[in-house]
Design a protein around this motif. Structure first.
Motif, PDB file in Angstrom:
ATOM      1  N   ALA A 196      -2.221  -3.335   8.343  1.00 51.88           N
ATOM      2  CA  ALA A 196      -2.365  -3.843   6.984  1.00 51.88           C
ATOM      3  C   ALA A 196      -1.695  -5.188   6.907  1.00 51.88           C
ATOM      4  O   ALA A 196      -1.166  -5.616   6.026  1.00 51.88           O
ATOM      5  N   HIS A 204       0.784  -1.282  -0.072  1.00 53.79           N
ATOM      6  CA  HIS A 204      -0.125   0.040  -0.084  1.00 53.79           C
ATOM      7  C   HIS A 204       0.886   1.122   0.046  1.00 53.79           C
ATOM      8  O   HIS A 204       1.854   1.574   0.923  1.00 53.79           O
ATOM      9  N   ARG A 249      -0.378   4.016  10.033  1.00 48.79           N
ATOM     10  CA  ARG A 249      -0.704   2.654  10.541  1.00 48.79           C
ATOM     11  C   ARG A 249      -1.418   2.014   9.377  1.00 48.79           C
ATOM     12  O   ARG A 249      -1.258   0.976   9.175  1.00 48.79           O
ATOM     13  N   SER A 250      -2.151   2.909   8.524  1.00 50.84           N
ATOM     14  CA  SER A 250      -3.105   1.880   7.829  1.00 50.84           C
ATOM     15  C   SER A 250      -2.178   1.293   6.532  1.00 50.84           C
ATOM     16  O   SER A 250      -2.696   0.588   5.850  1.00 50.84           O
TER      17      SER A 250
END
Length: 345
Positions: free
Chosen positions: A281, A138, A270-271
């Motif tokens: 994730a 990501h 953090r995502s």
């Protein structure tokens, strides 16, 4: 004149889109014929940050191509639009600086044959299997992919340090293919867990200088931040080896977090981080990126396993690497720095 450039086709071959689980998140290689894939938002960002004007884009590419044909007629390099755009974007569409970057890019290969000879993913499979590096699936909120390095996974008895550089270079080559990376740049996350005296003192200043020179002046990528976590006390000595070769702007992009994950999360949310770094994730998966590189073997053979692109080329005195004659001075520097390493240790 142009025939000398057309004698070898270094464009990436068409690659079928991958359907393998785990790496369908990364864009496919660009097609042979250039077609802009930037979103309207990225077009606007490129205009503001890189001085890229869509209406002049192909004119600028042609101007750089003409400079290469005129000034370096023997240089065997790719001349397609997509390839040359990487160098223009990396130097904010300054033709002269883009040409110098292209010469540095090829000059690095000539100056460091241990890295670039027979450079393909299958030759660094042992590095990938060890978990030395990966790319997180990501991108961050700014659209930048995150290159995760774990130098503590490597031990000097495992294999030569230069193999790590080979794996890093192949990863950068893959990362720079999508246009969004050329505009957004990349972020590095380096986890120094397990790094001790043996790893810190192994590369030495001469090797460190070459790596830094390639990243700063010999590769068309924008490194926007280098986040260091879990660095031991000895990192002061490691950074003392690296810092003299860093430009001021790059040195300012190094952020030391120690073991403070909250500090890391202020820079990388953090995502997009794996659970190992306090993210949400999923677990850190080292295998997906390895599979992608290994499945790209053929395009790297076309790109790197070719005759020397600089054969017969007269390079300017300002070329990137000074060569082995600098090693004596660097050895003297290393002796002083090594004492710093022992002190920090």
């Amino acid at each position: 004149m142009a025939d000398q450039h057309e004698s070898i086709d270094l464009r990436s071959p068409p690659v079928e889109p991958s359907t393998a689980d785990g790496h369908s998140w990364f864009p496919d290689p660009p097609p042979p014929t250039y077609s802009c894939t930037l979103t309207p938002e990225l077009v606007a960002k490129a205009r503001e940050e890189l001085q890229e004007k869509p209406e002049w884009r192909l004119r600028d590419v042609q101007a750089l191509r003409d400079m290469i044909l005129k000034d370096q007629p023997n240089l065997r390099t790719r001349l397609d639009d997509a390839f040359l755009l990487r160098f223009l974007r990396a130097r904010k569409f300054d033709y002269d600086r883009a040409l110098q970057l292209l010469l540095n890019y090829h000059g690095g290969r000539k100056a460091w044959p241990e890295v670039f000879q027979d450079l393909k993913p299958s030759t660094v499979k042992h590095v990938l299997d060890l978990g030395f590096l990966t790319v997180l699936p990501h991108p961050d909120p700014n659209g930048r992919y995150i290159l995760c390095l774990r130098p503590g996974k490597w031990k000097p008895n495992d294999y030569p340090f230069v193999d790590n550089v080979r794996a890093l270079y192949l990863t950068l080559e893959k990362l720079i293919q999508p246009e969004e990376t050329q505009v957004n740049g990349v972020v590095i996350l380096a986890d120094y867990t397990g790094v001790g005296m043996s790893q810190a003192s192994n590369p030495g200043p001469f090797l460190a200088k070459k790596v830094v020179s390639i990243l700063q002046d010999g590769f068309p990528i924008r490194i926007k931040a280098v986040n260091i976590i879990n660095e031991p006390r000895i990192f002061k000595g490691i950074f003392a080896i690296i810092k003299p070769f860093l430009k001021e702007k790059m040195a300012e992009r190094y952020i030391l977090h120690g073991s403070d994950l909250r500090s890391l999360h202020r820079n990388i949310p953090r995502s997009v981080l794996p659970e190992e770094y306090g993210g949400v994730a999923g677990h850190l998966d080292m295998s997906a990126w390895s599979r992608m590189l290994l499945e790209s073997e053929e395009e790297f053979i076309v790109e790197f396993c070719q005759p020397d692109p600089l054969e017969g080329v007269m390079l300017p005195d300002s070329m990137l690497f000074e060569g082995e004659q600098a090693s004596g001075q660097d050895d003297d520097t290393f002796r002083g720095l090594r004492s710093q390493l022992y002190y920090c240790y």
